[in-house]
Motif scaffolding. Structure first.
Motif, PDB file in Angstrom:
ATOM      1  N   THR A 263      10.382   1.864 -12.141  1.00 29.82           N
ATOM      2  CA  THR A 263       8.941   1.591 -12.014  1.00 29.82           C
ATOM      3  C   THR A 263       8.550   1.341 -10.566  1.00 29.82           C
ATOM      4  OG1 THR A 263       8.879   0.612 -14.222  1.00 29.82           O
ATOM      5  CG2 THR A 263       7.142  -0.066 -12.721  1.00 29.82           C
ATOM      6  N   VAL A 264       7.392   1.881 -10.195  1.00 27.28           N
ATOM      7  CA  VAL A 264       6.815   1.601  -8.880  1.00 27.28           C
ATOM      8  C   VAL A 264       5.391   1.110  -9.112  1.00 27.28           C
ATOM      9  CG1 VAL A 264       5.990   2.667  -6.747  1.00 27.28           C
ATOM     10  CG2 VAL A 264       8.219   3.285  -7.641  1.00 27.28           C
ATOM     11  N   ILE A 265       5.040   0.015  -8.436  1.00 23.93           N
ATOM     12  CA  ILE A 265       3.683  -0.533  -8.595  1.00 23.93           C
ATOM     13  C   ILE A 265       3.145  -0.865  -7.207  1.00 23.93           C
ATOM     14  CG2 ILE A 265       4.689  -2.795  -9.177  1.00 23.93           C
ATOM     15  CD1 ILE A 265       2.195  -3.281 -10.936  1.00 23.93           C
ATOM     16  N   ALA A 266       1.869  -0.610  -6.991  1.00 23.86           N
ATOM     17  CA  ALA A 266       1.301  -0.835  -5.653  1.00 23.86           C
ATOM     18  C   ALA A 266      -0.002  -1.615  -5.749  1.00 23.86           C
ATOM     19  CB  ALA A 266       1.054   0.498  -4.960  1.00 23.86           C
ATOM     20  N   ASP A 267      -0.246  -2.397  -4.686  1.00 23.26           N
ATOM     21  CA  ASP A 267      -1.504  -3.152  -4.619  1.00 23.26           C
ATOM     22  C   ASP A 267      -2.682  -2.215  -4.374  1.00 23.26           C
ATOM     23  OD1 ASP A 267      -3.084  -5.519  -4.419  1.00 23.26           O
ATOM     24  OD2 ASP A 267      -3.115  -5.226  -2.256  1.00 23.26           O
ATOM     25  N   SER A 268      -2.417  -1.136  -3.597  1.00 26.26           N
ATOM     26  CA  SER A 268      -3.492  -0.166  -3.337  1.00 26.26           C
ATOM     27  C   SER A 268      -2.874   1.203  -3.096  1.00 26.26           C
ATOM     28  CB  SER A 268      -4.302  -0.579  -2.102  1.00 26.26           C
ATOM     29  OG  SER A 268      -3.491  -0.516  -0.952  1.00 26.26           O
ATOM     30  N   GLN A 269      -3.690   2.235  -3.272  1.00 27.35           N
ATOM     31  CA  GLN A 269      -3.237   3.607  -2.997  1.00 27.35           C
ATOM     32  C   GLN A 269      -4.285   4.278  -2.104  1.00 27.35           C
ATOM     33  OE1 GLN A 269      -0.975   5.287  -6.818  1.00 27.35           O
ATOM     34  NE2 GLN A 269      -3.114   4.938  -7.284  1.00 27.35           N
ATOM     35  N   THR A 270      -3.798   5.036  -1.117  1.00 23.92           N
ATOM     36  CA  THR A 270      -4.747   5.753  -0.250  1.00 23.92           C
ATOM     37  C   THR A 270      -5.058   7.136  -0.816  1.00 23.92           C
ATOM     38  OG1 THR A 270      -2.852   6.494   1.027  1.00 23.92           O
ATOM     39  CG2 THR A 270      -4.093   4.607   1.906  1.00 23.92           C
ATOM     40  N   ASN A 271      -4.191   7.623  -1.712  1.00 20.08           N
ATOM     41  CA  ASN A 271      -4.405   8.955  -2.274  1.00 20.08           C
ATOM     42  C   ASN A 271      -4.055   8.960  -3.762  1.00 20.08           C
ATOM     43  OD1 ASN A 271      -4.993  11.667  -2.296  1.00 20.08           O
ATOM     44  ND2 ASN A 271      -2.951  12.290  -1.610  1.00 20.08           N
TER      45      ASN A 271
ATOM     46  N   GLY B  16       0.852  -1.183   0.000  1.00 19.03           N
ATOM     47  CA  GLY B  16       0.000   0.000   0.000  1.00 19.03           C
ATOM     48  C   GLY B  16       0.887   1.231   0.000  1.00 19.03           C
ATOM     49  N   ILE B  17       0.400   2.303  -0.565  1.00 17.67           N
ATOM     50  CA  ILE B  17       1.181   3.534  -0.670  1.00 17.67           C
ATOM     51  C   ILE B  17       0.184   4.680  -0.797  1.00 17.67           C
ATOM     52  CG2 ILE B  17       1.353   3.600  -3.215  1.00 17.67           C
ATOM     53  CD1 ILE B  17       4.370   4.182  -2.820  1.00 17.67           C
ATOM     54  N   ASP B  18       0.637   5.925  -0.596  1.00 17.81           N
ATOM     55  CA  ASP B  18      -0.300   7.037  -0.829  1.00 17.81           C
ATOM     56  C   ASP B  18      -0.601   7.134  -2.328  1.00 17.81           C
ATOM     57  OD1 ASP B  18       2.325   7.848  -1.337  1.00 17.81           O
ATOM     58  OD2 ASP B  18       2.055   9.883  -0.567  1.00 17.81           O
ATOM     59  N   SER B  19       0.462   7.271  -3.133  1.00 16.24           N
ATOM     60  CA  SER B  19       0.295   7.376  -4.584  1.00 16.24           C
ATOM     61  C   SER B  19       1.644   7.031  -5.203  1.00 16.24           C
ATOM     62  CB  SER B  19      -0.107   8.826  -4.926  1.00 16.24           C
ATOM     63  OG  SER B  19       0.439   9.229  -6.158  1.00 16.24           O
ATOM     64  N   THR B  20       1.632   6.188  -6.215  1.00  9.93           N
ATOM     65  CA  THR B  20       2.906   5.808  -6.849  1.00  9.93           C
ATOM     66  C   THR B  20       3.538   7.018  -7.550  1.00  9.93           C
ATOM     67  OG1 THR B  20       1.660   4.991  -8.760  1.00  9.93           O
ATOM     68  CG2 THR B  20       2.350   3.345  -7.132  1.00  9.93           C
ATOM     69  N   ASN B  21       2.708   7.901  -8.108  1.00  6.12           N
ATOM     70  CA  ASN B  21       3.271   9.124  -8.713  1.00  6.12           C
ATOM     71  C   ASN B  21       3.916   9.994  -7.635  1.00  6.12           C
ATOM     72  OD1 ASN B  21       2.194   8.486 -11.279  1.00  6.12           O
ATOM     73  ND2 ASN B  21       1.791  10.646 -11.694  1.00  6.12           N
ATOM     74  N   ALA B  22       3.200  10.180  -6.520  1.00 12.18           N
ATOM     75  CA  ALA B  22       3.727  11.039  -5.450  1.00 12.18           C
ATOM     76  C   ALA B  22       5.017  10.443  -4.889  1.00 12.18           C
ATOM     77  CB  ALA B  22       2.680  11.206  -4.346  1.00 12.18           C
ATOM     78  N   TYR B  23       5.044   9.103  -4.752  1.00 14.07           N
ATOM     79  CA  TYR B  23       6.258   8.449  -4.243  1.00 14.07           C
ATOM     80  C   TYR B  23       7.451   8.773  -5.144  1.00 14.07           C
ATOM     81  CZ  TYR B  23       9.686   4.895  -3.161  1.00 14.07           C
ATOM     82  OH  TYR B  23      10.867   4.271  -2.837  1.00 14.07           O
TER      83      TYR B  23
END
Ligand code: BTN
Length: 261
Positions: A49-57, A28-35
């Motif tokens: 590349t960054v990939i996430a199972d879910s984003q909170t923002n 989980g992450i806030d946003s892959t773009n923001a990261y």
């Protein structure tokens, strides 16, 4: 819950010529773009590349949010160094083409593109693209562009405010790793070679609303016309009701939402 996304599985579907050196997977992450905006450095390589199972923002264009629940979507961001991009003004067109083609090839569907950055299936939005640039504070030059791609693969329960417009690719779901890899297989060469005429051709063939009458605001004036297609710069061309032609650049115009439902 731990994600079932694995870097190794993504790599197993990647073409070797453009394989990114760095792929980071988050539960989980806030946003892959923001990261990436927080973590890109001068020497960060194209393809990181960054990939996430879910984003909170999860973020969308024009300050919107992108609903990003766990397990049922694909949320990924990829870095491009400015000098590796063909024409920066075409990066959203190239990314949209890459995502659309990957969906077509992996899910066996025929998605349509809503100019400039959305992909629709069965009349509902299933994918959005957000390209954000980073600039050198001293020179004010663009150093990197982060391309974020979000796909609703099998999400069902959308929040009320987007329920009428958001949809998913397939109820049963599909391999997110295969889809992510296929997007990368298309995205990296396409963003490097934006001048490749196949990109504009593919985009134009998949464009929604060609031949339809649209309402738009151009330079503060309300106008109406019939969509002709896109030109080589990725601008939307419209035959105006008085027989002229308007060229619409994203960011400068707003199209009435009823054009797309
Ligand atoms: C839009 O619909 O306007 C664009 C949506 C882009 C969503 C993706 S999901 C991965 C990446 N991270 C974000 O926060 N946004 C993009």
């Amino acid at each position: 819950m731990k994600t079932n996304l694995s870097e190794r599985n993504i790599r197993s579907f990647l073409n070797k010529e453009n394989e990114p050196r760095s792929i980071t997977v988050f539960d989980g992450i806030d946003s892959t773009n923001a990261y990436l905006k927080r973590n890109v450095r001068k020497d960060t390589e194209t393809g990181t590349t960054v990939i996430a199972d879910s984003q909170t923002n999860g973020r969308g264009r024009l300050g919107r949010t992108f609903y990003s629940p766990a397990d049922t979507g694909m949320y990924m961001s990829v870095v491009f160094r400015a000098e590796d991009i063909g024409d920066i003004s075409l990066i959203t067109i190239a990314a949209c083409t890459a995502a659309c083609r990957a969906l077509e090839d992996t899910a066996g569907v025929y998605p349509r593109i809503k100019w400039v950055n959305d992909i629709f299936l069965r009349g509902k939005k299933v994918c959005g693209i957000l390209a954000e640039s980073l600039t050198d504070p001293q020179t004010h030059r663009i150093t990197h562009v982060i391309v974020g791609i979000g796909v609703n693969i099998s999400t069902k329960d959308f929040p009320k405010d987007i329920r009428d417009i958001a949809g998913s690719v397939c109820e049963k779901g599909m391999s997110r790793e295969k889809l992510a890899a296929e997007i990368l297989n298309n995205l990296i060469p396409m963003c490097k070679n934006t001048a490749d005429s196949d990109i504009i051709d593919y985009y134009g063939e998949h464009l929604m609303i060609v031949g339809k009458e649209v309402e738009y605001t151009l330079n503060g004036e309300e106008r109406r016309g019939t969509v002709l297609g896109i030109n080589e710069k990725g601008n939307l061309t419209v035959r105006t009701n008085d027989g002229g032609e308007d060229i619409l650049k994203s960011g400068e115009i707003s199209l009435g939402s009823k054009n797309f439902v």
